[in-house]
Design a protein around this motif. Structure first.
Motif, PDB file in Angstrom:
ATOM      1  N   GLY A 212       0.820  -1.211   0.000  1.00  0.00           N
ATOM      2  CA  GLY A 212       0.000   0.000   0.000  1.00  0.00           C
ATOM      3  C   GLY A 212       0.846   1.251   0.000  1.00  0.00           C
ATOM      4  O   GLY A 212       0.540   2.237  -0.680  1.00  0.00           O
ATOM      5  N   MET A 213       1.952   1.221   0.756  1.00  0.00           N
ATOM      6  CA  MET A 213       2.870   2.355   0.782  1.00  0.00           C
ATOM      7  C   MET A 213       3.505   2.556  -0.598  1.00  0.00           C
ATOM      8  O   MET A 213       3.632   3.688  -1.086  1.00  0.00           O
ATOM      9  CB  MET A 213       3.956   2.120   1.837  1.00  0.00           C
ATOM     10  CG  MET A 213       5.056   3.181   1.854  1.00  0.00           C
ATOM     11  SD  MET A 213       4.452   4.835   2.209  1.00  0.00           S
ATOM     12  CE  MET A 213       5.989   5.775   2.039  1.00  0.00           C
ATOM     13  N   ARG A 214       3.894   1.463  -1.231  1.00  0.00           N
ATOM     14  CA  ARG A 214       4.485   1.567  -2.571  1.00  0.00           C
ATOM     15  C   ARG A 214       3.478   2.163  -3.560  1.00  0.00           C
ATOM     16  O   ARG A 214       3.823   2.983  -4.411  1.00  0.00           O
ATOM     17  CB  ARG A 214       4.957   0.195  -3.047  1.00  0.00           C
ATOM     18  CG  ARG A 214       6.160  -0.338  -2.270  1.00  0.00           C
ATOM     19  CD  ARG A 214       6.737  -1.595  -2.913  1.00  0.00           C
ATOM     20  NE  ARG A 214       7.914  -2.052  -2.192  1.00  0.00           N
ATOM     21  CZ  ARG A 214       7.900  -2.989  -1.245  1.00  0.00           C
ATOM     22  NH1 ARG A 214       6.757  -3.563  -0.922  1.00  0.00           N
ATOM     23  NH2 ARG A 214       9.017  -3.343  -0.622  1.00  0.00           N
ATOM     24  N   GLY A 215       2.224   1.742  -3.426  1.00  0.00           N
ATOM     25  CA  GLY A 215       1.195   2.291  -4.295  1.00  0.00           C
ATOM     26  C   GLY A 215       0.954   3.758  -4.046  1.00  0.00           C
ATOM     27  O   GLY A 215       0.765   4.548  -4.980  1.00  0.00           O
ATOM     28  N   PHE A 216       0.999   4.155  -2.781  1.00  0.00           N
ATOM     29  CA  PHE A 216       0.830   5.561  -2.428  1.00  0.00           C
ATOM     30  C   PHE A 216       1.940   6.405  -3.034  1.00  0.00           C
ATOM     31  O   PHE A 216       1.701   7.453  -3.637  1.00  0.00           O
ATOM     32  CB  PHE A 216       0.822   5.709  -0.902  1.00  0.00           C
ATOM     33  CG  PHE A 216       0.836   7.131  -0.426  1.00  0.00           C
ATOM     34  CD1 PHE A 216      -0.292   7.927  -0.560  1.00  0.00           C
ATOM     35  CD2 PHE A 216       1.977   7.669   0.165  1.00  0.00           C
ATOM     36  CE1 PHE A 216      -0.286   9.242  -0.113  1.00  0.00           C
ATOM     37  CE2 PHE A 216       1.992   8.975   0.603  1.00  0.00           C
ATOM     38  CZ  PHE A 216       0.856   9.769   0.473  1.00  0.00           C
ATOM     39  N   VAL A 217       3.178   5.938  -2.885  1.00  0.00           N
ATOM     40  CA  VAL A 217       4.336   6.657  -3.426  1.00  0.00           C
ATOM     41  C   VAL A 217       4.234   6.775  -4.946  1.00  0.00           C
ATOM     42  O   VAL A 217       4.553   7.814  -5.525  1.00  0.00           O
ATOM     43  CB  VAL A 217       5.641   5.945  -3.023  1.00  0.00           C
ATOM     44  CG1 VAL A 217       6.829   6.511  -3.796  1.00  0.00           C
ATOM     45  CG2 VAL A 217       5.875   6.088  -1.523  1.00  0.00           C
ATOM     46  N   ALA A 218       3.770   5.710  -5.588  1.00  0.00           N
ATOM     47  CA  ALA A 218       3.729   5.691  -7.048  1.00  0.00           C
ATOM     48  C   ALA A 218       2.656   6.608  -7.616  1.00  0.00           C
ATOM     49  O   ALA A 218       2.787   7.093  -8.744  1.00  0.00           O
ATOM     50  CB  ALA A 218       3.496   4.260  -7.535  1.00  0.00           C
ATOM     51  N   THR A 219       1.582   6.856  -6.839  1.00  0.00           N
ATOM     52  CA  THR A 219       0.455   7.616  -7.381  1.00  0.00           C
ATOM     53  C   THR A 219       0.295   9.005  -6.776  1.00  0.00           C
ATOM     54  O   THR A 219      -0.474   9.811  -7.310  1.00  0.00           O
ATOM     55  CB  THR A 219      -0.859   6.850  -7.158  1.00  0.00           C
ATOM     56  OG1 THR A 219      -1.069   6.665  -5.743  1.00  0.00           O
ATOM     57  CG2 THR A 219      -0.817   5.495  -7.833  1.00  0.00           C
ATOM     58  N   ASP A 220       0.990   9.308  -5.693  1.00  0.00           N
ATOM     59  CA  ASP A 220       0.805  10.594  -5.028  1.00  0.00           C
ATOM     60  C   ASP A 220       1.655  11.671  -5.689  1.00  0.00           C
ATOM     61  O   ASP A 220       2.879  11.518  -5.794  1.00  0.00           O
ATOM     62  CB  ASP A 220       1.172  10.494  -3.546  1.00  0.00           C
ATOM     63  CG  ASP A 220       0.835  11.765  -2.806  1.00  0.00           C
ATOM     64  OD1 ASP A 220      -0.351  11.980  -2.509  1.00  0.00           O
ATOM     65  OD2 ASP A 220       1.756  12.561  -2.557  1.00  0.00           O
ATOM     66  N   PRO A 221       1.057  12.785  -6.133  1.00  0.00           N
ATOM     67  CA  PRO A 221       1.822  13.830  -6.820  1.00  0.00           C
ATOM     68  C   PRO A 221       2.900  14.472  -5.965  1.00  0.00           C
ATOM     69  O   PRO A 221       3.915  14.932  -6.487  1.00  0.00           O
ATOM     70  CB  PRO A 221       0.743  14.856  -7.208  1.00  0.00           C
ATOM     71  CG  PRO A 221      -0.544  14.110  -7.175  1.00  0.00           C
ATOM     72  CD  PRO A 221      -0.381  13.074  -6.113  1.00  0.00           C
ATOM     73  N   VAL A 222       2.687  14.515  -4.646  1.00  0.00           N
ATOM     74  CA  VAL A 222       3.678  15.136  -3.763  1.00  0.00           C
ATOM     75  C   VAL A 222       4.879  14.212  -3.578  1.00  0.00           C
ATOM     76  O   VAL A 222       6.025  14.605  -3.784  1.00  0.00           O
ATOM     77  CB  VAL A 222       3.047  15.481  -2.401  1.00  0.00           C
ATOM     78  CG1 VAL A 222       4.116  15.997  -1.436  1.00  0.00           C
ATOM     79  CG2 VAL A 222       1.958  16.546  -2.578  1.00  0.00           C
ATOM     80  N   MET A 223       4.626  12.963  -3.194  1.00  0.00           N
ATOM     81  CA  MET A 223       5.720  12.032  -2.940  1.00  0.00           C
ATOM     82  C   MET A 223       6.447  11.640  -4.221  1.00  0.00           C
ATOM     83  O   MET A 223       7.601  11.212  -4.193  1.00  0.00           O
ATOM     84  CB  MET A 223       5.187  10.782  -2.236  1.00  0.00           C
ATOM     85  CG  MET A 223       4.507  11.060  -0.902  1.00  0.00           C
ATOM     86  SD  MET A 223       5.537  12.026   0.245  1.00  0.00           S
ATOM     87  CE  MET A 223       6.770  10.805   0.698  1.00  0.00           C
ATOM     88  N   ALA A 224       5.775  11.784  -5.368  1.00  0.00           N
ATOM     89  CA  ALA A 224       6.409  11.457  -6.646  1.00  0.00           C
ATOM     90  C   ALA A 224       7.561  12.391  -6.982  1.00  0.00           C
ATOM     91  O   ALA A 224       8.321  12.134  -7.923  1.00  0.00           O
ATOM     92  CB  ALA A 224       5.370  11.490  -7.772  1.00  0.00           C
ATOM     93  N   SER A 225       7.728  13.461  -6.198  1.00  0.00           N
ATOM     94  CA  SER A 225       8.859  14.368  -6.407  1.00  0.00           C
ATOM     95  C   SER A 225      10.185  13.718  -6.006  1.00  0.00           C
ATOM     96  O   SER A 225      11.252  14.197  -6.383  1.00  0.00           O
ATOM     97  CB  SER A 225       8.665  15.653  -5.581  1.00  0.00           C
ATOM     98  OG  SER A 225       7.486  16.326  -5.961  1.00  0.00           O
ATOM     99  N   PHE A 226      10.102  12.639  -5.235  1.00  0.00           N
ATOM    100  CA  PHE A 226      11.301  11.961  -4.730  1.00  0.00           C
ATOM    101  C   PHE A 226      11.440  10.596  -5.398  1.00  0.00           C
ATOM    102  O   PHE A 226      10.435   9.964  -5.747  1.00  0.00           O
ATOM    103  CB  PHE A 226      11.213  11.796  -3.215  1.00  0.00           C
ATOM    104  CG  PHE A 226      10.931  13.069  -2.470  1.00  0.00           C
ATOM    105  CD1 PHE A 226      11.928  14.010  -2.265  1.00  0.00           C
ATOM    106  CD2 PHE A 226       9.660  13.351  -1.992  1.00  0.00           C
ATOM    107  CE1 PHE A 226      11.667  15.191  -1.590  1.00  0.00           C
ATOM    108  CE2 PHE A 226       9.385  14.532  -1.313  1.00  0.00           C
ATOM    109  CZ  PHE A 226      10.396  15.455  -1.122  1.00  0.00           C
ATOM    110  N   PRO A 227      12.664  10.103  -5.564  1.00  0.00           N
ATOM    111  CA  PRO A 227      12.869   8.770  -6.157  1.00  0.00           C
ATOM    112  C   PRO A 227      12.157   7.691  -5.334  1.00  0.00           C
ATOM    113  O   PRO A 227      12.329   7.618  -4.114  1.00  0.00           O
ATOM    114  CB  PRO A 227      14.385   8.599  -6.121  1.00  0.00           C
ATOM    115  CG  PRO A 227      14.931   9.992  -6.085  1.00  0.00           C
ATOM    116  CD  PRO A 227      13.950  10.788  -5.286  1.00  0.00           C
TER     117      PRO A 227
END
Length: 307
Positions: A212-227
């Motif tokens: 779920g965390m990986r999915g959040f990182v992959a789809t969230d515009p804010v967290m997508a700013s980071f690798p």
């Protein structure tokens, strides 16, 4: 316990004209108010707002932006003009919207027999606007652009908040609106730390939660700013500490969260991310709420600001 019936819904509008806000000033009064009025049971909030402002103009043609919700006592609003008078003891829940007055339309001069005065946003802080909790919320929104959920401390009011708590979609929309301000390494570290804390708050970590965390990182515009790999590595490090020794791991996570203390936009965004992670499965568990409250305390934020 204070029941829902003791809470009066009220809706108000921040009318913007360039760099000014239109405030109503009752005759002979030293204080200003926002145009609007009470919402009766069963009424649509936005339709009701339009009805309260029908002498100002056609609200249906104007785009309204959600500003926030503010809970306050009736005594702070008992002298509001128009229909919002003679309120019994209890609480108001004021829903705030904003709109920009069309440039090609004459600016209205009055609302419900109260003159409308254009006040510069820069001097709004020194303007007598009531109720005071609503004035505070409007000033904060004009300065920072964050929709606000301002409550009052007593837990007895919780029933009145149930149907107005922000959805995951609205929380993520708030974060997305400020993503250009959320790119620093301290924000990254604090965000991953609160994600890990919320994930492990009940003392166990399901493999599905990692996914779920990986999915959040992959789809969230804010967290997508980071690798993504960088975020996953930090997240797994926190989870390993929390699994090995939860108390020690929590201290480390809270220390990472504290990196953004004093940075208003980043600190609030970290709390919003914690809320998103907690609410994403549809149930914000007590253990998840507890660690988010600890983060709010570490960040020096007002807990009543968050629903």
């Amino acid at each position: 316990m204070l029941g829902l019936a003791a809470i009066q819904l009220d809706v108000r509008l921040v009318l913007r004209v360039d760099d000014r806000v239109l405030l109503a000033r009752p005759p002979g009064d030293l204080w200003y108010v926002l145009p609007g009025g009470p919402v009766q049971p069963g009424e649509d909030i936005e339709d009701t707002l339009g009805g309260h402002l029908d002498d100002v103009g056609d609200m249906t043609t104007m785009v309204r932006e959600f500003v926030g919700v503010v809970e306050h006592s009736h005594r702070q609003s008992s002298d509001m003009p128009g229909p919002a008078t003679a309120l019994a003891a209890g609480h108001d829940l004021t829903i705030l919207f904003a709109t920009v007055w069309p440039a090609d339309t004459a600016v209205p001069a009055a609302w419900q027999h109260c003159p409308l005065v254009a006040v510069d946003i820069d001097v709004l802080l020194a303007t007598r606007l009531r109720p005071l909790p609503v004035a505070w919320a409007v000033r904060r929104w004009l300065a920072e652009g964050w929709p606000l959920w301002q409550g009052i401390p007593p837990a007895a009011t919780e029933m009145g908040w149930g149907r107005l708590r922000p959805s995951v979609a609205s929380l993520r929309a708030q974060l997305t609106a400020r993503r250009d301000d959320l790119r620093g390494s301290a924000f990254r570290d604090a965000s991953v730390a609160i994600c890990a804390l919320v994930t492990a708050s009940d003392g166990r970590i399901d493999p599905a939660e990692r996914e779920g965390m990986r999915g959040f990182v992959a789809t969230d515009p804010v967290m997508a700013s980071f690798p993504a790999a960088e975020l996953e590595q930090l997240f797994d490090m926190h989870l390993a500490r929390l699994q090995s020794d939860f108390a020690a791991g929590k201290r480390v996570a809270l220390a990472e969260i504290a990196k953004v203390r004093g940075r208003a936009v980043e600190a609030r965004a970290v709390v919003r991310i914690g809320e998103v992670i907690g609410r994403v499965d549809g149930a914000f568990a007590p253990s998840e709420q507890a660690v988010v409250r600890e983060a709010i305390d570490v960040l020096g934020l007002d807990p009543t600001e968050f629903a």
